[in-house]
Write an enzyme that holds these catalytic residues in place. Structure first.
Site, mmCIF file in Angstrom:
data_model
loop_
_atom_site.group_PDB
_atom_site.id
_atom_site.type_symbol
_atom_site.label_atom_id
_atom_site.label_comp_id
_atom_site.label_asym_id
_atom_site.label_seq_id
_atom_site.Cartn_x
_atom_site.Cartn_y
_atom_site.Cartn_z
ATOM 1 N N GLY A 196 -3.751 -1.410 0.809
ATOM 2 C CA GLY A 196 -2.873 -0.764 -0.158
ATOM 3 C C GLY A 196 -1.686 -0.130 0.535
ATOM 4 N N GLY A 197 -1.726 1.183 0.682
ATOM 5 C CA GLY A 197 -0.600 1.956 1.213
ATOM 6 C C GLY A 197 0.012 1.388 2.485
ATOM 7 N N SER A 242 -8.175 2.448 2.587
ATOM 8 C CA SER A 242 -7.585 3.202 3.708
ATOM 9 C C SER A 242 -7.631 2.439 5.036
ATOM 10 C CB SER A 242 -8.247 4.574 3.839
ATOM 11 O OG SER A 242 -8.032 5.329 2.659
ATOM 12 N N GLU A 298 -14.316 -2.826 -1.966
ATOM 13 C CA GLU A 298 -13.446 -1.652 -1.918
ATOM 14 C C GLU A 298 -14.203 -0.446 -2.471
ATOM 15 O OE1 GLU A 298 -9.030 -2.963 -1.699
ATOM 16 O OE2 GLU A 298 -9.525 -2.476 -3.759
ATOM 17 N N ASN A 301 -1.737 -5.244 -1.047
ATOM 18 C CA ASN A 301 -1.682 -4.965 -2.477
ATOM 19 C C ASN A 301 -0.661 -3.842 -2.660
ATOM 20 O OD1 ASN A 301 -2.045 -4.229 -5.123
ATOM 21 N ND2 ASN A 301 -4.157 -3.517 -4.888
ATOM 22 N N TRP A 302 0.510 -4.238 -3.131
ATOM 23 C CA TRP A 302 1.596 -3.247 -3.253
ATOM 24 C C TRP A 302 1.368 -2.262 -4.393
ATOM 25 C CZ3 TRP A 302 6.951 -6.168 -2.539
ATOM 26 C CH2 TRP A 302 6.968 -6.772 -1.268
ATOM 27 N N LYS A 303 0.444 -2.574 -5.295
ATOM 28 C CA LYS A 303 0.208 -1.748 -6.491
ATOM 29 C C LYS A 303 1.530 -1.560 -7.243
ATOM 30 C CE LYS A 303 -3.808 0.113 -4.201
ATOM 31 N NZ LYS A 303 -4.773 1.170 -4.044
ATOM 32 N N GLU A 343 -8.796 0.309 -9.798
ATOM 33 C CA GLU A 343 -7.805 1.015 -10.624
ATOM 34 C C GLU A 343 -7.695 0.360 -12.003
ATOM 35 O OE1 GLU A 343 -4.700 0.849 -7.685
ATOM 36 O OE2 GLU A 343 -5.861 2.243 -6.454
ATOM 37 N N GLY A 357 -7.029 4.977 -1.053
ATOM 38 C CA GLY A 357 -5.924 5.927 -1.105
ATOM 39 C C GLY A 357 -6.297 7.339 -0.711
ATOM 40 N N HIS A 376 -9.761 -4.953 -9.705
ATOM 41 C CA HIS A 376 -9.475 -3.809 -8.828
ATOM 42 C C HIS A 376 -9.995 -2.537 -9.499
ATOM 43 C CE1 HIS A 376 -7.388 -0.780 -6.526
ATOM 44 N NE2 HIS A 376 -7.224 -1.694 -5.593
HETATM 45 P P1 13P Z 1 -5.402 1.910 0.286
HETATM 46 O O1 13P Z 1 -5.293 0.983 1.462
HETATM 47 O O2 13P Z 1 -4.093 2.565 -0.051
HETATM 48 O O3 13P Z 1 -6.543 2.843 0.411
HETATM 49 O O4 13P Z 1 -5.720 0.976 -0.991
HETATM 50 C C1 13P Z 1 -6.741 0.066 -0.909
HETATM 51 C C2 13P Z 1 -6.677 -0.806 -2.095
HETATM 52 O O5 13P Z 1 -6.927 -0.375 -3.193
HETATM 53 C C3 13P Z 1 -6.267 -2.204 -1.904
HETATM 54 O O6 13P Z 1 -6.461 -2.952 -3.056
#
Ligand code: 13P
Length: 249
Positions: free
Chosen positions: A232-233, A211, A166, A9-11, A96, A172, A94
């Protein structure tokens, strides 16, 4: 036997150039294996990513989808539009989206249904905040998040859907749930579905997100009810992302 799935997930990260180069690097490191892999890129890069991925095992997804079919909904992107760009997956709910943009359980359920109408597999995110965990509300929060979708779509819909657990406190933050903490919730989710339909429950892919990195992926993915990860990251770096993918094999 459930296949493992690793989704990036590149956000709100990337550029045209990064989309091309990151897709290319991921593809060049792909091996034919028993696990699936996908990237969920920002809407505006779907076209570039779709071109880069053509004919490869890397699949494409979006990070959200509208809760309506079409019409006067300024700024929204419909499932039919996503289908035109070969999206296999669409993330819905998600945390966010839920916390910054007010996506409610009901709107998440509507987005889930819209994706499925276009044969796009929704990746339904659920998870609790730290405060909710500390107040012993983890399971009740997840129940509410799942119930809204079950009420709108029905249990059968989960034959063509993925769930991502999640925990908000792990996103994050560098603070991953321990293998056991994650497994406990995954098992809870699967057993919850099993009460209604054991076959659907046993086939349902439940990903862990929060994470996930190359060094903790193997332990998480080895747990009985963890079928891969939503990353994510660490999905923004081809080498790290591929290591996570390898941990799923
Ligand atoms: P991180 O891997 O950066 O913690 O993000 C997880 C996430 O929100 C994937 O959708």
């Amino acid at each position: 036997m459930r296949r493992k799935l690793v989704v990036g997930n590149w956000k709100m990260n990337g550029s045209k150039e990064m989309t091309a180069s990151l897709c290319k690097s991921i593809i060049s490191g792909l091996t034919q294996t028993g696990a699936d892999i996908a990237v969920c890129v920002p809407y505006v890069y779907l076209s570039d990513a779709a071109n880069a991925l053509k004919g490869t095992h890397l699949q494409l997804g979006s990070q959200n989808v509208a809760d309506q079919t079409s019409g006067a909904y300024t700024g929204e992107i419909s499932a039919a539009m996503l289908k035109e760009f070969d999206c296999t997956y669409a993330i819905v709910g998600h945390s966010e989206r839920r916390s910054y943009y007010g996506d409610s359980n009901e709107s998440v359920a509507a987005r889930f249904c819209q994706a499925q109408k276009q044969d796009i597999l929704p990746i339904l995110c659920v998870g609790e905040t730290l405060e909710q965990r500390e107040n012993d509300q983890t399971f009740s929060v997840i129940d509410e998040q799942l119930d809204a979708v079950l009420a709108a779509a029905g249990i059968e819909a989960f034959k063509s859907a993925v769930i991502a657990y999640e925990p908000v406190w792990a996103i994050g933050t560098g603070k991953t749930a321990s293998d056991e903490q994650a497994q406990e919730v995954h098992k809870y989710i699967r057993e919850r579905f099993a009460k209604q339909n054991p076959e659907i429950a046993s086939q349902l892919q439940i990903l862990y997100g929060g994470s996930v990195k190359a060094d903790n992926a193997k332990g998480l993915f080895a747990m009985a009810d963890i079928d891969g990860g939503l990353i994510g990251g660490a999905s923004l770096d081809a080498e790290g992302f591929l290591k996570i993918y390898q941990a799923a094999n």
